[in-house]
Structure formats: C-alpha cells, structure tokens
Design a protein around this motif. Structure first.
Motif, PDB file in Angstrom:
ATOM      1  N   GLU A  78     -23.434   6.731 -90.561  1.00 49.97           N
ATOM      2  CA  GLU A  78     -23.127   6.835 -89.147  1.00 49.97           C
ATOM      3  C   GLU A  78     -22.519   8.196 -88.824  1.00 49.97           C
ATOM      4  OE1 GLU A  78     -23.887   4.609 -86.904  1.00 49.97           O
ATOM      5  OE2 GLU A  78     -24.707   3.201 -88.392  1.00 49.97           O
ATOM      6  N   GLU A  79     -22.701   8.624 -87.580  1.00 49.80           N
ATOM      7  CA  GLU A  79     -22.278   9.965 -87.185  1.00 49.80           C
ATOM      8  C   GLU A  79     -20.781  10.197 -87.356  1.00 49.80           C
ATOM      9  OE1 GLU A  79     -22.464  11.775 -82.956  1.00 49.80           O
ATOM     10  OE2 GLU A  79     -24.414  12.213 -83.876  1.00 49.80           O
ATOM     11  N   GLU A  80     -19.951   9.179 -87.021  1.00 47.92           N
ATOM     12  CA  GLU A  80     -18.503   9.364 -87.129  1.00 47.92           C
ATOM     13  C   GLU A  80     -18.030   9.461 -88.576  1.00 47.92           C
ATOM     14  OE1 GLU A  80     -19.322   4.947 -86.470  1.00 47.92           O
ATOM     15  OE2 GLU A  80     -19.956   6.853 -85.579  1.00 47.92           O
ATOM     16  N   MET A 115     -20.658  18.981 -82.246  1.00 49.06           N
ATOM     17  CA  MET A 115     -20.091  19.802 -81.186  1.00 49.06           C
ATOM     18  C   MET A 115     -19.365  18.952 -80.150  1.00 49.06           C
ATOM     19  SD  MET A 115     -19.594  22.854 -80.366  1.00 49.06           S
ATOM     20  CE  MET A 115     -18.887  23.693 -78.968  1.00 49.06           C
ATOM     21  N   HIS A 116     -19.890  17.762 -79.863  1.00 47.22           N
ATOM     22  CA  HIS A 116     -19.258  16.906 -78.863  1.00 47.22           C
ATOM     23  C   HIS A 116     -17.886  16.425 -79.340  1.00 47.22           C
ATOM     24  CE1 HIS A 116     -21.307  14.109 -81.598  1.00 47.22           C
ATOM     25  NE2 HIS A 116     -20.372  13.229 -81.258  1.00 47.22           N
ATOM     26  N   SER A 117     -17.730  16.247 -80.667  1.00 47.12           N
ATOM     27  CA  SER A 117     -16.422  15.843 -81.193  1.00 47.12           C
ATOM     28  C   SER A 117     -15.419  16.981 -81.087  1.00 47.12           C
ATOM     29  CB  SER A 117     -16.557  15.423 -82.662  1.00 47.12           C
ATOM     30  OG  SER A 117     -17.416  14.320 -82.797  1.00 47.12           O
ATOM     31  N   LEU A 118     -15.882  18.186 -81.340  1.00 49.49           N
ATOM     32  CA  LEU A 118     -14.996  19.346 -81.277  1.00 49.49           C
ATOM     33  C   LEU A 118     -14.626  19.674 -79.843  1.00 49.49           C
ATOM     34  CD1 LEU A 118     -13.645  21.589 -82.954  1.00 49.49           C
ATOM     35  CD2 LEU A 118     -15.709  22.960 -82.624  1.00 49.49           C
ATOM     36  N   GLY A 119     -15.557  19.481 -78.912  1.00 46.87           N
ATOM     37  CA  GLY A 119     -15.306  19.862 -77.522  1.00 46.87           C
ATOM     38  C   GLY A 119     -14.741  18.757 -76.663  1.00 46.87           C
TER      39      GLY A 119
END
Length: 398
Positions: A157-159, A218-222
C-alpha cells in the motif's frame, strides 16, 4: 556468534576506552603510541565486520526478529537496532569495494524492510538509531535505496512505502531540536537529487524515480494536514503555558483567520475541532465548524421563510470573524432559550443569536425596500394607463 568474535569485540571496546578515557591528552602523550592504538582499533573493526558478515545464520536471525510482526520485547528490538547501528559504523573502516559488498549483503537480508518497521516504533532510541542506519545506506548507495522504493509500488500500500514513511516521520518528529527531522530531510534531499541519479542506455533512473516520487509521495510532502497536526500536538502538550510557542501558533492561526483563508481554516477546524474547542482564553479558536451547524439548526427550528444558502453562510462567517475581533475586550449579551438576557464575557462565548438577528433583519429590510420600489413602479404605470384621452395633450398638427 562465535567465541572468537565476542573476544574481538570485547578487546576492541576495552582498547577504545583506554584511548578515549584513560590516556592523557595527545598534547602530553607520545604520538606514536596513539597512532599504534588507533591502527589496532581500526584493524580490529575491519576484522569484526568480516566475521559478522560470514555468519549468515546470525544475520538472518537478527533481521528476522527486527522484521517480525510477532511480540518481540521492545528492549530486545532496541538492542538489535543498536547493534546494527554499531555494525554499520564499523563498516566505515572498509575499503569502497568491501563496503559495497557489505551494504549489498544487508540489502539482500532485508535491512530496508526492517527499517520500515523500526522507524515507526514509538521508541526514541530505536527511531534515532534507525535513522542513522538509513543515513549510512543512503549516503553510500542512494541508487540501491531508490530501486527498492520503486519496486514497492507493485507490492504494498502507498502509505507503507519507505519513502512515505520517511516523509511521515520527518513531519511528526516530536523532538524540540528536530534532530531526527533534519536527518530525514538530508536523506530525502539525497534521494530526490537529480545530480546523483544514473542514466544508462536501457533506463533512466532520474525520470523513473522522479515520476514515482511525484505520483506517490509528493502529496504526502505537500499536504498541510500533517504540519498542522504536528503544530497542534505541540500546542496541546504546551498546555496553555504563556510562552513563545503558544504565542507563535496562535498568531499563525490568527493570520489564517484574518486573511480569510476559508478552505485552509475549515480543513484544520474539521480535523481538530475537539482540540480547538478547549482553547477558550483567546478569540482565535472560538469560531468552529460547530458554530456554522448551530446557525443552521437555530434558523431551521424557528421556521423562518428566509433560507440560509451557501453564500449567506459565508457572509455570516465573515460577519462573525470581523465582529469577534472588534469585541475582543468588550462583553456580549447572550440570549438564553427562555428569552432572558445574561451578560457573558466575549472572551468566553460569542453570541450567535445577535448576529443572526442583525443579519436577517438587514436582509428583510432590503427585501421590503425592493418590494416597495416595485409596488411604486406598478402604481405609476397603472395611473398612466387610467388618464382620460381628452385630458391627454394633443400632438400638434403642424
């Protein structure tokens, strides 16, 4: 682990202790003696690393316990991680070719998958040691780590991606000095630095990894949510103490509110409503999602003809914000359900009823005024139509 290896480890630490603690400073001691001790320690470390690398059974058991989901005692995990950190530290004495073989061995045994688990454990010692281990690996071979990360997109999974775990741990670091966060930022900088990415005839690491990063991480960082959660966690743990931290966070949220950044404000309020509801010593957090719901419910219960649409809610929200700032040092009157009046300090409670009444009365006056103008126009038109033709002015024949 064999007796020879244990003896070598004990001997090395004893000599290291003598050099660092027992012997006097180099300025008053023979340089040749210190050089001899340093060489002795150096070659002992090289031999220790080689002996451990040859013991495949020991290393396999070590990584099995680190990666296991079974109930391994936290103290046992801590010892294993600290041992692995020291093992990587000793590997710095190896030649480049030997170090490459060393890290390939660790990779094949599952060191990166083990770090995914240990980085997320709620133990400061384990987390700090895990970051150090990851730093050794990334600094020596970032390409090996990138390759492992890109292989994860088809398996987990992505997380749970190692890259996203790094970002998450960087954001939620609770250390006041942010030592772990700074280390993880350095690791992330190396991983996404195009200058150290390889490009061959068959593949381009730069294009592949950056595409992976922008798509999956990128969405986690931003995302601002993590940042606000960290700030509010620090704010709550500060427990209302009057200090720079408390003032800085309140000032930041006050800026968001005053500048009317509704999307950001409401997303923060929605996720942290229970926390913000407890902060009653400033006006900043008094306006929450519950206030808007309260406005809707009050108006619905009164069975008024005037409906409250989205634009009205936004207008009323701005009215509350502006008046809340102006009345910071004054007192407001809150009407109870029985219709009695009771003065309540504005710092403690914002009177929504007064604002509702003021806004709705103003809106009703505007509607009545518009209706009056329309009736007047209709009356004038009706009078014109009833004027007798004889009394109407004749047009000149000329």
């Amino acid at each position: 682990m064999g007796n020879e290896l244990l003896s070598k480890i004990h001997q090395t630490y004893r000599v290291q202790y003598i050099q660092d603690v027992v012997l006097p400073t180099p300025a008053v001691f023979e340089e040749n003696m210190l050089s001899t001790l340093s060489s002795f320690i150096f070659f002992n470390k090289v031999e220790i690393v080689s002996l451990i690398q040859e013991d495949e059974r020991f290393l396999s058991e070590l990584f099995h316990q680190l990666s296991s989901d079974e109930d391994v005692p936290m103290e046992k995990r801590r010892d294993l991680v600290l041992f692995l950190k020291e093992f990587c530290t000793f590997s710095q004495t190896l030649q480049p070719t030997s170090r490459e073989a060393f890290f390939k061995t660790l990779s094949s045994l599952g060191v990166l998958s083990a770090l995914e688990i240990t980085l997320g454990l709620d133990d400061a010692v384990i987390k700090s040691a895990s970051i150090d281990i990851l730093s050794y690996i990334v600094e020596f071979s970032p390409s090996m780590v990138r390759e492992y990360m890109m292989q994860q997109q088809h398996k987990t999974e992505e997380e749970q991606y190692l890259l996203n775990i790094i970002i998450e741990q960087m954001v939620v670091d609770s250390d006041p000095e942010m030592g772990g966060a700074v280390q993880l930022m350095g690791i992330l900088r190396i991983l996404i630095d195009p200058e150290n990415m390889m490009a061959t005839v068959t593949k381009s690491e730069r294009a592949d990894f950056l595409a992976f990063f922008y798509k999956h991480s990128m969405h986690s960082l931003g995302s601002p949510k993590h940042t606000f959660l960290v700030l509010m966690d620090a704010f709550v743990r500060n427990n209302g103490r009057y200090n720079l931290l408390d003032s800085a966070i309140i000032e930041m949220f006050e800026y968001i509110k005053v500048e009317d950044i509704k999307s950001l404000w409401m997303s923060v309020v929605k996720s942290l409503e229970k926390v913000l509801a407890q902060v009653d010593y400033v006006q900043t957090f008094l306006l929450c999602e519950c206030d808007i719901n309260s406005i809707k419910n009050r108006l619905r219960d009164r069975d008024r003809n005037t409906s409250l649409d989205g634009d009205t809610i936004c207008h009323l929200l701005g009215l509350l914000l502006n008046n809340g700032n102006k009345d910071n040092n004054n007192t407001a009157t809150a009407l109870s359900s029985e219709g009695n009046k009771s003065p309540v300090p504005a710092r403690k409670k914002v009177s929504l009823v007064a604002y509702e009444r003021k806004f709705l009365m103003k809106r009703r006056e505007e509607e009545e005024e518009e209706a009056g103008e329309e009736d007047q126009e209709e009356e004038e038109e009706e009078k014109d139509s009833k004027v007798p033709s004889a009394k109407r002015p004749r047009l000149s024949s000329d």
